[in-house]
Enzyme design. Structure first.
Site, PDB file in Angstrom:
ATOM      1  N   LYS A   7       1.132  -1.257  -0.209  1.00 44.74           N
ATOM      2  CA  LYS A   7      -0.121   0.379   0.000  1.00 44.74           C
ATOM      3  C   LYS A   7       1.099   1.660   0.398  1.00 44.74           C
ATOM      4  CE  LYS A   7      -2.183   0.770   4.052  1.00 44.74           C
ATOM      5  NZ  LYS A   7      -2.091   2.597   4.310  1.00 44.74           N
ATOM      6  N   GLU A  48      -4.153   4.670  -1.630  1.00 40.55           N
ATOM      7  CA  GLU A  48      -5.007   4.931  -0.725  1.00 40.55           C
ATOM      8  C   GLU A  48      -4.657   6.819  -0.977  1.00 40.55           C
ATOM      9  OE1 GLU A  48      -5.161   5.618   3.818  1.00 40.55           O
ATOM     10  OE2 GLU A  48      -3.315   3.778   3.161  1.00 40.55           O
ATOM     11  N   LYS A  90      -8.211   2.712  -2.078  1.00 44.05           N
ATOM     12  CA  LYS A  90      -9.086   2.620  -0.253  1.00 44.05           C
ATOM     13  C   LYS A  90      -8.546   3.984  -0.452  1.00 44.05           C
ATOM     14  CE  LYS A  90      -7.031   1.620   4.439  1.00 44.05           C
ATOM     15  NZ  LYS A  90      -6.178   1.502   4.983  1.00 44.05           N
TER      16      LYS A  90
END
Length: 215
Positions: A7, A48, A90
């Protein structure tokens, strides 16, 4: 299934004159480049882009910024050659700022968030896993539940959660670092996790073409 994930988080603050176009472009390019490198290495990237809820901005202003950020991110993902079917988004929910005098209803937040996603996120993306971003466990759960309850038939991607604080905070408040409260803290964590899982209808595709819900 053997999948491994990685991530990269980009933080976007909202103010009267921010974010600038340059800031959005720079963060989107970094997110997309990292996602491309992840896929080259056999990892599933979790992208994200977080528009922060701190501030006095309205729900509408958050929606404008979030849509612009997400559109720019996906433009960069295309440029970097990222396979959308092999990533997870995300994002933040579309929320009024935490200091905004008008705090919208659960249904208003759910509707604004889904509208933003439908305008900006391609159907090829398999899943959207929301961050909690400082929301309380109760509000984060209620808002996600409202999205799936009210819009499920219109959604091309699965809506789920990737909460940290919203799951952990209730348990931490029970535990408080005290050994005597450890069992209660553990029970609180399990209870919070069960509440969150009930907000997202998980389905997997079986080899025979049938789908199965995971309770």
């Amino acid at each position: 299934m053997g999948a491994r994930f990685a991530k990269w988080r980009a933080v976007i603050a909202v103010g009267q004159v921010i974010p600038s176009r340059a800031a959005i472009e720079a963060n989107a390019q970094a997110l997309a480049r990292y996602a491309a490198l992840c896929q080259e290495a056999g990892l599933v990237p979790i992208v994200e882009p977080e528009v922060l809820m701190e501030g006095e901005h309205t729900l509408a202003r958050c929606g404008e910024v979030t849509e612009e950020v997400q559109r720019t991110v996906f433009s960069q993902l295309y440029t970097q050659g990222v396979m959308l079917e092999g990533m997870i988004l995300k994002p933040n929910m579309v929320l009024p700022g935490s200091a905004c005098p008008t705090q919208e209803t659960v249904d208003a937040v759910a509707g604004a968030t889904v509208r933003c996603l439908l305008r900006a996120v391609p159907a090829a993306v398999p899943g959207v896993a929301f961050l909690s971003g400082g929301q309380s466990a109760e509000l984060a759960s209620a808002r996600l539940n409202a999205m799936n309850a009210g819009f499920l038939s219109r959604l091309p991607w699965a809506l789920a959660f990737s909460f940290a604080r919203a799951i952990q905070q209730p348990a931490m408040e029970i535990w408080r670092g005290e050994e005597a409260s450890r069992v209660g803290g553990t029970a609180g964590f399990v209870s919070s996790s069960q509440v969150q899982s009930g907000c997202a209808p998980w389905r997997i595709q079986c080899r025979d073409g049938k789908s199965m819900k995971i309770e």
